[in-house]
Design an enzyme around this catalytic site. Sequence first.
Site, PDB file in Angstrom:
ATOM      1  N   VAL A  47       0.601  -1.175   0.514  1.00 14.30           N
ATOM      2  CA  VAL A  47       0.237   0.074   0.004  1.00 14.30           C
ATOM      3  C   VAL A  47       0.835   0.916  -0.224  1.00 14.30           C
ATOM      4  CG1 VAL A  47      -1.513   0.975   1.561  1.00 14.30           C
ATOM      5  CG2 VAL A  47      -1.811  -0.936   1.476  1.00 14.30           C
TER       6      VAL A  47
ATOM      7  N   GLY B 164      -2.276 -15.462  -4.309  1.00 13.34           N
ATOM      8  CA  GLY B 164      -1.355 -14.574  -3.494  1.00 13.34           C
ATOM      9  C   GLY B 164      -2.680 -13.620  -2.864  1.00 13.34           C
TER      10      GLY B 164
ATOM     11  N   LYS C  31     -11.623  -5.729  12.014  1.00 12.28           N
ATOM     12  CA  LYS C  31     -12.761  -4.785  11.422  1.00 12.28           C
ATOM     13  C   LYS C  31     -14.304  -4.347  12.116  1.00 12.28           C
ATOM     14  CE  LYS C  31     -10.024  -5.812   7.083  1.00 12.28           C
ATOM     15  NZ  LYS C  31     -10.201  -6.330   6.487  1.00 12.28           N
TER      16      LYS C  31
END
Lengths: 443, 443
Positions: B17, B188, B206
């Site tokens: 990221v 992946g 979350k």
Amino acid sequence: MIEYRNLRVALLGAGSVGAQVADQLLTHRDELAARIGAGIELAGVAVRDLDAPRDTAIPRELLTTDAESLILSSDIVVELMGGLEPARTLILQALTSGADVITANKALLATHGPELFEAAGQVGAQLYYEAAVGGAIPIIRPLRDSLAGDRVERILGIVNGTTNFILDRMDTQGESMEQALATASALGYAEADPTADVGGYDAAQKAAILASLAFHTLVPADAVHREGITEVTLEQVVAARKAGYVVKLLAICERLTDPASGVDGVSVRVHPALIPDTHPLAAVHGANNAVFVEAEAAGSLMFYGAGAGGIQTASAVLGDVVSAARRHVVGGPGVAESTHADLPVLPISAITTRYQITLLVADEPGVLAVIAALFQSHGVSVETVQQSVTPADPARPSGAASAATLVIGTHEASEADLAATVAALTTSSVVHSVTSVLRVEGL
Amino acid sequence: MIEYRNLRVALLGAGSVGAQVADQLLTHRDELAARIGAGIELAGVAVRDLDAPRDTAIPRELLTTDAESLILSSDIVVELMGGLEPARTLILQALTSGADVITANKALLATHGPELFEAAGQVGAQLYYEAAVGGAIPIIRPLRDSLAGDRVERILGIVNGTTNFILDRMDTQGESMEQALATASALGYAEADPTADVGGYDAAQKAAILASLAFHTLVPADAVHREGITEVTLEQVVAARKAGYVVKLLAICERLTDPASGVDGVSVRVHPALIPDTHPLAAVHGANNAVFVEAEAAGSLMFYGAGAGGIQTASAVLGDVVSAARRHVVGGPGVAESTHADLPVLPISAITTRYQITLLVADEPGVLAVIAALFQSHGVSVETVQQSVTPADPARPSGAASAATLVIGTHEASEADLAATVAALTTSSVVHSVTSVLRVEGL
């Protein structure tokens, strides 16, 4: 704990959305105050007629016909009257007085948006309008803030609940356009005069707002190419479903390079389109709305929910009220609308897309070759052809030569090439009629 | 035009990221500046190893191993290191120095969120974390701002892409859990140690973040009831699809009244569940995420998109960078996280839901009556029963009495009553085995 004075909220209009906003402000006052970190108070509700019936009870002493005085004594003004005037003048007065303004008035924004944003920017006030597009669905804030660091490439939106309800009835219940419109009217999904919805005007206003925001470009509503659903037939909807597509009225905003001039611009348009039945938008049923966004980094996103309704839209309005109130508590000027990109809005002739064309042709040997050659000579590449013997055609005189239906899917072609192809088809001796021409989107 | 000095952005971490965020900040610098109304500059990227390979090229002179010095010279600090330390200490340093902080660190937020928000509040800095839940999907901002005037009743979220990919492979490709996990690893989508994903830990973090925000209540991750997908079998997935359901790992946050104590609170839990195949969440395929929100006024909303991926998550981070930068330009303190509601987090025993229980029973007359009586005696009301003759059961000795499979759907029942029912079933003489117990959500 720091004590703030109460923030005063003025409400202009007490129709189906306004009455719900008033009710929520009164009912949830303490809860809202806790979330804001400051007291919040419904200062008054400006209406035309003090005695008109309302969806929810509003205390008589809050009602007033003097909108101007109410505005001048308020910190936050919520405009839910609709229409261009006096909404425009009152919003300008509110902004000039330093109040933040919240509006759900898509027609006003699509017509006078630049003037209103300019007025807000000059005094450091903020104009909020989450409820103007997609009812309860948060779409303005995600586009303006969440995707502010990304590059929106394309938006495909189902932004008009009435037309989606009608097309969905045709698709799932087999109703004709007229039947579905009657059902929509009976259930309160369509106005007495449905032109704004079925003619695509409402969707075009929303497309203008979305495109302006997504592309940092001023897109007025009258620059939006607009086709309504009035010519969509049950036969088209049924044939589409059979071919793996669903017919939806789409608001499409996309970056585009004009093939003629090489100019980078945007295409903003509203028209019925086929989308693959596996596309997330295909599963948007009834009067629901959804906005599908494709961004360079984020990829595909979808925002889904109720696109209309008094209480649903009130949710979006109240979210803006809380945002405005928080801003009043913490201070600081608002974020001006950015139109820095200032891209040209390209004409519909600049787009390329896929098309599905349905033809009634003579059922004779060699017809397909003639048709294929005709497409090729106009630069339109055919991807798929489906042929079926046509059921009895009442329009055809009995004894006439039998006919076949051809459904032709094209590769990407320009509007101009496609139009020329269709013109040639209509005059071809082997073609009885061109029964349907629909753009295919979402591939 | 007013000239601002450049806003300086510090990046902590240059993984998948971070490298994308650096690339976008460098590539789209002018575009971002235009949107912000101020210049923006990547001040530096703090990394552990200056020579580690990166997904995108970062100019050598921007790399540093001295995170603290970088932070002290920056206006906005983006933490993408992951892990609890040194991320926590560095974020506290940044906030204390007055910088706004952006993080995608769900583990840190779910563990030390209150400390970080407290630190931000004390100096009027702001902590942004759109990328911590749902990758590219705007969900934090809609919950915090758009629905700020509404009352969230329930959230059903597919918030872990790895487990959704695995369950979707089982459903659409007929792969076993082991095969699907191997596919996820090969593509992946799964880490070398998949525990955080398949064990539901990632989803629980979350869920804690979503519930805290939606209910204005502090919900730590360890208060979340958590069941992973490791015990979900292909047979369950196939049977669910046949019965009109899809198995999904759901993060569920809902308002609830504890039937035992009458206390109003919230239930926050992660577990595999059946949802109807017509539910919008059922159409969320592959590694995508979606969050379905039910609010009092807004009704049902859904937010859909890529839940992970370097460039997708970078989109959410950059949206926060632009928000923080705009706030720097316009001034004013941030909006503190609100935990005013402070609702108790109720134990899993407080929930009531529907269940689907699959039993292998003796194929004899009267068995159904025995089973039905057993459910009834434990206060669990049966809604549907489906019986089928069981295919060859390798676990059953040949020559044993033939068996039948019963799939029983219940009305809403409490966890306690259901657990007692299952315990009684396992010791019943007519029941060979209880092969599956799944909660049914989204009805």
